[in-house]
Scaffold this active site. Structure first.
Site, PDB file in Angstrom:
ATOM      1  CG  HIS A  74      -0.608   0.400   2.478  1.00 38.79           C
ATOM      2  ND1 HIS A  74      -1.032   0.628   3.486  1.00 38.79           N
ATOM      3  CD2 HIS A  74       1.102   0.246   2.687  1.00 38.79           C
ATOM      4  CE1 HIS A  74      -0.273   1.015   5.108  1.00 38.79           C
ATOM      5  NE2 HIS A  74       1.472   0.421   4.061  1.00 38.79           N
ATOM      6  CB  CYS A 110       3.609   5.170   5.593  1.00 34.07           C
ATOM      7  SG  CYS A 110       4.191   4.229   7.040  1.00 34.07           S
ATOM      8  CG  HIS A 125       5.638   0.427   2.832  1.00 28.95           C
ATOM      9  ND1 HIS A 125       4.980   1.416   2.313  1.00 28.95           N
ATOM     10  CD2 HIS A 125       4.992   0.193   3.172  1.00 28.95           C
ATOM     11  CE1 HIS A 125       3.793   1.534   3.609  1.00 28.95           C
ATOM     12  NE2 HIS A 125       4.195   1.202   4.431  1.00 28.95           N
ATOM     13  CG  HIS A 161       2.853  -3.818   5.993  1.00 32.40           C
ATOM     14  ND1 HIS A 161       3.616  -3.030   7.398  1.00 32.40           N
ATOM     15  CD2 HIS A 161       2.786  -2.732   5.258  1.00 32.40           C
ATOM     16  CE1 HIS A 161       4.281  -1.925   6.975  1.00 32.40           C
ATOM     17  NE2 HIS A 161       2.947  -1.703   6.142  1.00 32.40           N
ATOM     18  CG  ASP A 216      -1.789 -13.394   0.509  1.00 32.34           C
ATOM     19  OD1 ASP A 216      -1.887 -12.915   0.789  1.00 32.34           O
ATOM     20  OD2 ASP A 216      -2.146 -14.998  -0.437  1.00 32.34           O
ATOM     21  CG  HIS A 217       1.033 -12.318  -2.741  1.00 36.29           C
ATOM     22  ND1 HIS A 217       0.656 -13.158  -1.391  1.00 36.29           N
ATOM     23  CD2 HIS A 217       1.981 -12.534  -2.895  1.00 36.29           C
ATOM     24  CE1 HIS A 217       1.509 -13.542  -0.973  1.00 36.29           C
ATOM     25  NE2 HIS A 217       2.890 -13.145  -2.014  1.00 36.29           N
ATOM     26  CD  GLU A 243       0.941  -1.296   8.481  1.00 43.24           C
ATOM     27  OE1 GLU A 243      -0.542  -0.615   7.803  1.00 43.24           O
ATOM     28  OE2 GLU A 243       0.933  -0.548   8.907  1.00 43.24           O
TER      29      GLU A 243
HETATM   30 NI    NI Z   1       3.087   0.613   5.332  1.00 40.58          NI
END
Ligand code: NI
Length: 137
Positions: free
Chosen positions: A13, A32, A38, A40, A78-79, A125
């Site tokens: 995100h 962020c 990036h 998580h 997911d992914h 996260e």
């Molecule tokens: Ni983040």
């Protein structure tokens, strides 16, 4: 009685408010808000509250929670990129708080039934940062 099923997924995100300048976004969200995003490795606990059913001995079959949450949430995120790829995240700033609220909306009506209800969604996260949503208060 509270019962909990744990889930794992990976997603990327960019946390930023498009109404603000890059400079303001960086002041609020720091790295962020980096333009290219990036990732998580998220951990989520879905907790259901209810009475133990006299026949089954369950509050709710945990495998039923697993299948439901995989279909309604995990398979969709997911992914994926949470800013771009997920229909129910469209236009939503993907902070951990906002993600937890949107996840709640995806499953609440499908979990709630006589004798049980969705109690909380804990979304982690990073190892240090998590939120717990208890629904609208
Ligand atoms: Ni983040």
């Amino acid at each position: 009685m509270l019962i909990t099923r744990k889930f794992h997924f990976s997603a990327s995100h960019r946390v930023y408010n498009p109404a603000l300048s890059d400079e303001e976004n960086f002041r609020i969200y720091g790295k962020c808000s980096n333009p290219n995003g990036h990732g998580h490795n998220y951990v989520m606990d879905v907790t259901v509250a209810g009475e133990v059913n006299a026949e089954t001995g369950f509050v709710m079959d945990l495998s039923e929670i697993k299948l439901l949450v995989e279909k309604e949430i995990i398979d969709k995120v997911d992914h994926k990129n949470l800013n771009l790829d997920v229909d129910f995240m469209n236009g939503i700033l993907p902070s951990t708080e906002n993600i937890a609220v949107k996840f709640w909306e995806q499953i609440e009506s499908k979990i709630n039934a006589p004798g049980r209800k969705l109690y909380s969604i804990m979304l982690q996260e990073t190892i240090n940062n998590s939120v717990t949503y208890l629904g609208k208060k």
